[in-house]
Design a protein around this motif. Sequence first.
Motif, PDB file in Angstrom:
ATOM      1  N   LEU A  85     -22.844  23.611  13.579  1.00 38.56           N
ATOM      2  CA  LEU A  85     -23.655  22.972  14.612  1.00 38.56           C
ATOM      3  C   LEU A  85     -24.240  24.005  15.566  1.00 38.56           C
ATOM      4  CD1 LEU A  85     -21.451  19.835  15.380  1.00 38.56           C
ATOM      5  CD2 LEU A  85     -23.716  19.844  14.323  1.00 38.56           C
ATOM      6  N   GLY A  86     -23.582  25.154  15.680  1.00 42.71           N
ATOM      7  CA  GLY A  86     -24.107  26.220  16.525  1.00 42.71           C
ATOM      8  C   GLY A  86     -25.353  26.878  15.969  1.00 42.71           C
ATOM      9  N   ARG A  87     -25.686  26.584  14.704  1.00 44.44           N
ATOM     10  CA  ARG A  87     -26.872  27.175  14.093  1.00 44.44           C
ATOM     11  C   ARG A  87     -28.167  26.458  14.474  1.00 44.44           C
ATOM     12  NH1 ARG A  87     -24.462  27.103   7.930  1.00 44.44           N
ATOM     13  NH2 ARG A  87     -22.658  28.464   8.294  1.00 44.44           N
ATOM     14  N   ILE A  88     -28.048  25.337  15.150  1.00 41.96           N
ATOM     15  CA  ILE A  88     -29.211  24.501  15.407  1.00 41.96           C
ATOM     16  C   ILE A  88     -29.330  24.234  16.905  1.00 41.96           C
ATOM     17  CG2 ILE A  88     -27.893  22.384  15.016  1.00 41.96           C
ATOM     18  CD1 ILE A  88     -30.333  21.126  13.759  1.00 41.96           C
ATOM     19  N   ASP A  89     -30.547  24.350  17.444  1.00 47.03           N
ATOM     20  CA  ASP A  89     -30.722  24.100  18.869  1.00 47.03           C
ATOM     21  C   ASP A  89     -31.033  22.624  19.116  1.00 47.03           C
ATOM     22  OD1 ASP A  89     -33.435  23.766  18.228  1.00 47.03           O
ATOM     23  OD2 ASP A  89     -33.969  25.774  18.890  1.00 47.03           O
ATOM     24  N   ASP A  90     -31.039  22.257  20.387  1.00 44.39           N
ATOM     25  CA  ASP A  90     -31.229  20.851  20.735  1.00 44.39           C
ATOM     26  C   ASP A  90     -32.578  20.328  20.285  1.00 44.39           C
ATOM     27  OD1 ASP A  90     -28.766  21.128  21.875  1.00 44.39           O
ATOM     28  OD2 ASP A  90     -29.416  20.778  23.942  1.00 44.39           O
ATOM     29  N   ALA A  91     -33.611  21.154  20.412  1.00 42.64           N
ATOM     30  CA  ALA A  91     -34.952  20.708  20.024  1.00 42.64           C
ATOM     31  C   ALA A  91     -35.013  20.385  18.537  1.00 42.64           C
ATOM     32  CB  ALA A  91     -35.985  21.776  20.381  1.00 42.64           C
TER      33      ALA A  91
END
Length: 221
Positions: A85-91
Amino acid sequence: MPRHARGYDTLEAEAWLARRDRRLATWIRRLGPIAPDPRWRRGFDPVDALARAILFQQLSGKAASTIVSRVEAAIGSTRFHCDTLGRIDDATLRACGVSGNKTLALRDLAAREANGEIPDLRRMSVMDADAIVAALVPVRGIGRWTVEMMLMFRLGRPDVLPVDDLGIRKGLQLLDRAEAMPKPRELAVRGERWGPFRTHAAFYLWRIADSGAKPVNRSQD
Protein backbone atom coordinates in the motif's frame (compact mmCIF):
# COMPACT_ATOMS: atom_id res chain seq x y z
CA MET A 1 -1.78 -20.57 26.22
CA PRO A 2 -4.31 -22.93 24.63
CA ARG A 3 -4.65 -22.62 20.88
CA HIS A 4 -8.01 -22.15 19.22
CA ALA A 5 -8.64 -24.54 16.35
CA ARG A 6 -9.83 -23.13 13.06
CA GLY A 7 -13.21 -24.73 12.57
CA TYR A 8 -15.37 -27.09 14.56
CA ASP A 9 -17.39 -30.29 14.20
CA THR A 10 -20.52 -29.13 12.39
CA LEU A 11 -22.42 -32.37 13.02
CA GLU A 12 -21.75 -32.05 16.74
CA ALA A 13 -22.96 -28.45 16.56
CA GLU A 14 -26.18 -29.45 14.81
CA ALA A 15 -26.90 -32.20 17.32
CA TRP A 16 -26.28 -29.78 20.20
CA LEU A 17 -28.51 -27.07 18.73
CA ALA A 18 -31.30 -29.56 18.02
CA ARG A 19 -31.27 -30.67 21.65
CA ARG A 20 -31.24 -27.11 22.96
CA ASP A 21 -33.88 -25.53 20.72
CA ARG A 22 -36.89 -27.48 19.41
CA ARG A 23 -37.85 -24.82 16.90
CA LEU A 24 -34.36 -24.68 15.49
CA ALA A 25 -34.29 -28.49 15.41
CA THR A 26 -37.26 -28.45 13.03
CA TRP A 27 -35.44 -26.09 10.68
CA ILE A 28 -32.22 -28.11 10.89
CA ARG A 29 -34.14 -31.18 9.70
CA ARG A 30 -35.83 -29.15 6.97
CA LEU A 31 -32.72 -27.41 5.66
CA GLY A 32 -30.26 -30.25 6.14
CA PRO A 33 -26.67 -30.15 7.39
CA ILE A 34 -24.30 -27.24 6.81
CA ALA A 35 -20.86 -28.46 5.80
CA PRO A 36 -17.63 -27.03 7.24
CA ASP A 37 -16.48 -23.94 5.36
CA PRO A 38 -13.38 -24.85 3.29
CA ARG A 39 -11.88 -21.45 4.12
CA TRP A 40 -11.37 -22.62 7.70
CA ARG A 41 -8.40 -24.65 6.48
CA ARG A 42 -6.87 -22.01 4.19
CA GLY A 43 -4.18 -19.63 5.25
CA PHE A 44 -4.84 -15.93 4.82
CA ASP A 45 -3.36 -12.59 5.80
CA PRO A 46 -5.65 -10.71 8.22
CA VAL A 47 -4.35 -7.34 6.98
CA ASP A 48 -5.14 -8.25 3.38
CA ALA A 49 -8.60 -9.49 4.42
CA LEU A 50 -9.32 -6.28 6.33
CA ALA A 51 -8.16 -4.11 3.42
CA ARG A 52 -10.50 -5.97 1.09
CA ALA A 53 -13.35 -5.63 3.58
CA ILE A 54 -12.76 -1.88 3.60
CA LEU A 55 -12.79 -1.71 -0.20
CA PHE A 56 -15.99 -3.78 -0.43
CA GLN A 57 -17.97 -1.69 2.05
CA GLN A 58 -21.20 -0.16 0.71
CA LEU A 59 -20.56 -1.36 -2.84
CA SER A 60 -21.94 -4.15 -4.99
CA GLY A 61 -19.65 -7.12 -5.41
CA LYS A 62 -18.98 -6.32 -9.07
CA ALA A 63 -18.12 -2.66 -8.45
CA ALA A 64 -15.87 -3.49 -5.51
CA SER A 65 -14.09 -6.25 -7.44
CA THR A 66 -13.34 -3.79 -10.24
CA ILE A 67 -11.82 -1.31 -7.78
CA VAL A 68 -9.80 -4.05 -6.06
CA SER A 69 -8.39 -5.16 -9.43
CA ARG A 70 -7.37 -1.58 -10.24
CA VAL A 71 -5.60 -1.17 -6.91
CA GLU A 72 -3.83 -4.53 -7.32
CA ALA A 73 -2.58 -3.40 -10.72
CA ALA A 74 -1.42 -0.07 -9.32
CA ILE A 75 0.58 -1.65 -6.47
CA GLY A 76 1.81 -4.54 -8.58
CA SER A 77 0.64 -7.15 -6.08
CA THR A 78 -2.40 -9.22 -5.19
CA ARG A 79 -1.70 -8.79 -1.48
CA PHE A 80 -2.50 -5.68 0.50
CA HIS A 81 -0.19 -4.80 3.40
CA CYS A 82 1.81 -1.83 4.61
CA ASP A 83 4.62 -2.28 2.08
CA THR A 84 2.46 -2.71 -1.01
CA LEU A 85 0.00 0.00 0.00
CA GLY A 86 3.00 2.28 0.49
CA ARG A 87 3.69 2.03 -3.25
CA ILE A 88 0.61 4.03 -4.15
CA ASP A 89 -0.26 7.63 -3.32
CA ASP A 90 -3.67 8.96 -2.37
CA ALA A 91 -4.33 10.48 -5.78
CA THR A 92 -3.76 7.14 -7.48
CA LEU A 93 -6.05 5.39 -5.01
CA ARG A 94 -8.73 7.93 -5.80
CA ALA A 95 -8.17 7.36 -9.52
CA CYS A 96 -8.78 3.64 -8.89
CA GLY A 97 -12.19 4.54 -7.45
CA VAL A 98 -11.31 4.43 -3.74
CA SER A 99 -13.21 7.06 -1.75
CA GLY A 100 -11.52 9.54 0.56
CA ASN A 101 -12.80 7.79 3.69
CA LYS A 102 -11.63 4.40 2.46
CA THR A 103 -8.23 5.85 1.57
CA LEU A 104 -7.88 7.11 5.14
CA ALA A 105 -8.96 3.69 6.44
CA LEU A 106 -6.37 1.88 4.31
CA ARG A 107 -3.66 4.27 5.51
CA ASP A 108 -4.64 3.69 9.13
CA LEU A 109 -4.63 -0.09 8.62
CA ALA A 110 -1.18 0.02 7.02
CA ALA A 111 0.21 2.23 9.80
CA ARG A 112 -1.15 -0.05 12.49
CA GLU A 113 0.33 -3.10 10.77
CA ALA A 114 3.72 -1.38 10.57
CA ASN A 115 3.48 -0.68 14.31
CA GLY A 116 2.71 -4.33 15.07
CA GLU A 117 -0.85 -3.63 16.20
CA ILE A 118 -2.58 -6.11 13.85
CA PRO A 119 -2.27 -9.71 15.07
CA ASP A 120 -1.30 -12.32 12.51
CA LEU A 121 -2.87 -15.77 12.33
CA ARG A 122 -0.37 -17.23 14.78
CA ARG A 123 -1.19 -14.59 17.39
CA MET A 124 -4.91 -14.93 16.72
CA SER A 125 -4.72 -18.65 17.42
CA VAL A 126 -4.14 -17.95 21.12
CA MET A 127 -6.62 -15.03 21.35
CA ASP A 128 -10.29 -15.45 22.19
CA ALA A 129 -12.92 -13.88 19.94
CA ASP A 130 -13.44 -10.82 22.14
CA ALA A 131 -9.69 -10.12 22.20
CA ILE A 132 -9.54 -10.26 18.40
CA VAL A 133 -12.49 -7.88 18.16
CA ALA A 134 -10.81 -5.50 20.61
CA ALA A 135 -7.56 -5.59 18.61
CA LEU A 136 -9.16 -4.85 15.24
CA VAL A 137 -12.07 -2.47 15.79
CA PRO A 138 -9.75 0.50 16.52
CA VAL A 139 -8.78 0.39 12.82
CA ARG A 140 -10.59 3.15 10.97
CA GLY A 141 -13.44 1.71 8.89
CA ILE A 142 -13.47 -1.64 10.71
CA GLY A 143 -16.47 -2.34 12.92
CA ARG A 144 -17.41 -5.25 15.12
CA TRP A 145 -19.54 -6.86 12.37
CA THR A 146 -16.59 -6.99 9.96
CA VAL A 147 -14.43 -8.72 12.56
CA GLU A 148 -17.23 -11.13 13.42
CA MET A 149 -17.46 -12.15 9.76
CA MET A 150 -13.73 -12.92 9.80
CA LEU A 151 -14.13 -14.92 13.00
CA MET A 152 -16.95 -16.99 11.50
CA PHE A 153 -16.01 -17.42 7.86
CA ARG A 154 -12.21 -17.39 7.97
CA LEU A 155 -11.18 -18.43 11.49
CA GLY A 156 -14.05 -20.85 12.10
CA ARG A 157 -14.69 -19.77 15.68
CA PRO A 158 -17.72 -21.74 16.90
CA ASP A 159 -19.41 -19.32 19.30
CA VAL A 160 -19.91 -15.99 17.51
CA LEU A 161 -23.34 -14.36 17.21
CA PRO A 162 -23.46 -11.04 15.28
CA VAL A 163 -26.48 -9.55 17.01
CA ASP A 164 -26.58 -6.46 14.78
CA ASP A 165 -26.84 -8.45 11.55
CA LEU A 166 -30.21 -7.88 9.89
CA GLY A 167 -30.25 -11.29 8.23
CA ILE A 168 -29.74 -13.09 11.52
CA ARG A 169 -32.39 -10.98 13.22
CA LYS A 170 -34.79 -11.70 10.35
CA GLY A 171 -34.04 -15.40 10.65
CA LEU A 172 -34.90 -15.37 14.35
CA GLN A 173 -38.12 -13.51 13.61
CA LEU A 174 -39.12 -16.28 11.21
CA LEU A 175 -37.90 -18.99 13.58
CA ASP A 176 -40.02 -17.67 16.43
CA ARG A 177 -42.89 -16.55 14.15
CA ALA A 178 -42.68 -13.13 15.75
CA GLU A 179 -44.51 -10.08 14.45
CA ALA A 180 -41.46 -7.83 14.74
CA MET A 181 -37.76 -8.33 14.16
CA PRO A 182 -35.97 -8.84 17.50
CA LYS A 183 -33.70 -6.12 18.81
CA PRO A 184 -29.99 -6.99 19.12
CA ARG A 185 -30.27 -7.37 22.90
CA GLU A 186 -33.22 -9.73 22.51
CA LEU A 187 -31.23 -11.79 20.00
CA ALA A 188 -28.29 -11.96 22.40
CA VAL A 189 -30.50 -13.23 25.22
CA ARG A 190 -32.27 -15.73 22.94
CA GLY A 191 -28.91 -16.96 21.68
CA GLU A 192 -27.54 -17.84 25.09
CA ARG A 193 -29.07 -21.30 24.80
CA TRP A 194 -27.08 -21.98 21.61
CA GLY A 195 -23.63 -21.62 23.14
CA PRO A 196 -20.99 -22.90 22.55
CA PHE A 197 -22.18 -23.18 18.92
CA ARG A 198 -23.76 -19.79 18.29
CA THR A 199 -21.84 -19.47 15.02
CA HIS A 200 -23.63 -22.50 13.63
CA ALA A 201 -26.97 -21.20 14.88
CA ALA A 202 -26.24 -17.97 13.00
CA PHE A 203 -25.55 -19.93 9.83
CA TYR A 204 -28.97 -21.53 10.15
CA LEU A 205 -30.67 -18.21 10.89
CA TRP A 206 -29.20 -16.80 7.66
CA ARG A 207 -30.55 -19.79 5.76
CA ILE A 208 -33.94 -19.41 7.41
CA ALA A 209 -33.99 -15.72 6.42
CA ASP A 210 -33.03 -16.63 2.86
CA SER A 211 -35.85 -19.16 2.70
CA GLY A 212 -38.48 -16.57 3.58
CA ALA A 213 -37.06 -13.37 2.09
CA LYS A 214 -34.54 -12.07 -0.40
CA PRO A 215 -31.00 -13.42 0.20
CA VAL A 216 -28.80 -11.31 2.47
CA ASN A 217 -25.35 -10.36 1.18
CA ARG A 218 -22.36 -10.96 3.46
CA SER A 219 -18.93 -9.48 2.82
CA GLN A 220 -17.02 -12.71 3.49
CA ASP A 221 -18.95 -14.76 0.90
